[in-house]
Scaffold this motif. Structure first.
Motif, mmCIF file in Angstrom:
data_model
loop_
_atom_site.group_PDB
_atom_site.id
_atom_site.type_symbol
_atom_site.label_atom_id
_atom_site.label_comp_id
_atom_site.label_asym_id
_atom_site.label_seq_id
_atom_site.Cartn_x
_atom_site.Cartn_y
_atom_site.Cartn_z
ATOM 1 N N GLN A 184 11.012 18.019 78.120
ATOM 2 C CA GLN A 184 9.731 18.599 77.674
ATOM 3 C C GLN A 184 9.371 19.818 78.481
ATOM 4 O O GLN A 184 8.875 20.811 77.942
ATOM 5 C CB GLN A 184 8.619 17.557 77.756
ATOM 6 C CG GLN A 184 8.700 16.505 76.701
ATOM 7 C CD GLN A 184 7.654 15.419 76.851
ATOM 8 O OE1 GLN A 184 7.091 15.225 77.935
ATOM 9 N NE2 GLN A 184 7.388 14.704 75.772
ATOM 10 N N GLU A 185 9.613 19.776 79.793
ATOM 11 C CA GLU A 185 9.313 20.928 80.649
ATOM 12 C C GLU A 185 10.184 22.123 80.279
ATOM 13 O O GLU A 185 9.722 23.264 80.297
ATOM 14 C CB GLU A 185 9.519 20.559 82.120
ATOM 15 C CG GLU A 185 8.431 19.673 82.661
ATOM 16 C CD GLU A 185 8.679 19.195 84.099
ATOM 17 O OE1 GLU A 185 9.746 19.555 84.682
ATOM 18 O OE2 GLU A 185 7.827 18.470 84.618
ATOM 19 N N ARG A 186 11.441 21.875 79.919
ATOM 20 C CA ARG A 186 12.335 22.969 79.521
ATOM 21 C C ARG A 186 11.867 23.605 78.214
ATOM 22 O O ARG A 186 11.977 24.813 78.046
ATOM 23 C CB ARG A 186 13.763 22.450 79.358
ATOM 24 C CG ARG A 186 14.432 22.218 80.689
ATOM 25 C CD ARG A 186 15.844 21.762 80.491
ATOM 26 N NE ARG A 186 16.470 21.433 81.765
ATOM 27 C CZ ARG A 186 17.548 20.704 81.899
ATOM 28 N NH1 ARG A 186 18.158 20.206 80.840
ATOM 29 N NH2 ARG A 186 18.028 20.463 83.105
ATOM 30 N N ARG A 187 11.371 22.777 77.285
ATOM 31 C CA ARG A 187 10.879 23.310 76.003
ATOM 32 C C ARG A 187 9.615 24.141 76.191
ATOM 33 O O ARG A 187 9.426 25.161 75.543
ATOM 34 C CB ARG A 187 10.575 22.172 75.036
ATOM 35 C CG ARG A 187 11.804 21.531 74.464
ATOM 36 C CD ARG A 187 11.432 20.505 73.428
ATOM 37 N NE ARG A 187 12.580 19.658 73.159
ATOM 38 C CZ ARG A 187 12.528 18.395 72.885
ATOM 39 N NH1 ARG A 187 11.371 17.762 72.842
ATOM 40 N NH2 ARG A 187 13.620 17.713 72.654
ATOM 41 N N CYS A 188 8.731 23.665 77.076
ATOM 42 C CA CYS A 188 7.440 24.336 77.279
ATOM 43 C C CYS A 188 7.568 25.536 78.220
ATOM 44 O O CYS A 188 6.776 26.475 78.123
ATOM 45 C CB CYS A 188 6.423 23.361 77.846
ATOM 46 S SG CYS A 188 5.993 22.032 76.727
#
Length: 189
Positions: A184-188
């Protein structure tokens, strides 16, 4: 409650009564039966959804068979489905165990009963292998190095290092949550 929902709940009760009466050997043995009736015959949910429900049923307190019947009943008909499914799932073992307890001496010394139980163990082992293969295929489709490593890691932790299954489940859950958070952190970010 509508007539259709009552009909669905009656089906849930009877099918879980049937499954509970004719599946011996533990919780994962009900998975092929639920797959046959809920997935292949009635198309109420997918095999992937069933395997996810089986994983949840395994990791929650209580009997896997009852937990899985409750989840399948909820997915099919909501709270009335849970009640119908659970009632159907617990009646057969309750009746069978009551009979066995009443006639324990006769059952425990019977070579015929012992032979039947040994034969059932072989069938149960085959069904468990089938479930493990299905779950492994589902994990392989995810194309995740962490999930691919977790299966043999959990096996080694259990059978080589004899770690308690609760510890293994907790570590797998924590690693999975950590993995999801990083994704999720990589996507955001």
């Amino acid at each position: 409650m509508s007539g259709e929902k009552i009909k669905t709940c009656l089906w849930l009760f009877w099918i879980n009564l049937f499954i509970g009466a004719f599946t011996f050997g533990g919780g994962y043995i009900v998975v092929p039966m639920i797959s046959k009736y809920y997935v292949r015959k009635k198309h109420l949910f997918s095999k992937e959804e069933l395997l996810s429900m089986a994983a949840i049923a395994q990791s929650t307190p209580g009997a896997i068979a009852v937990n899985l019947s409750a989840l399948a009943g909820h997915r099919t008909a909501g709270l009335p489905g849970v009640l119908a499914s659970c009632l159907g799932a617990v009646i057969p073992p309750l009746v069978i165990l009551s009979a066995v307890a009443s006639w324990y001496e006769a059952f425990s010394s019977s070579t015929a009963v012992e032979a039947v139980l040994r034969g059932m163990q072989a069938g149960v082992a085959a069904l468990i292998v089938d479930i493990v293969v299905d779950m492994w295929r589902m994990i392989l489709r995810k194309k995740s190095a962490l999930l691919h490593a977790m299966v043999p890691g959990a096996f080694v932790a259990s059978f080589v290092f004899h770690l308690h299954i609760a510890v293994i489940l907790a570590v797998c859950c924590i690693l999975s949550l950590w993995h999801v958070r990083i994704k999720q952190e990589r996507r955001c970010g």
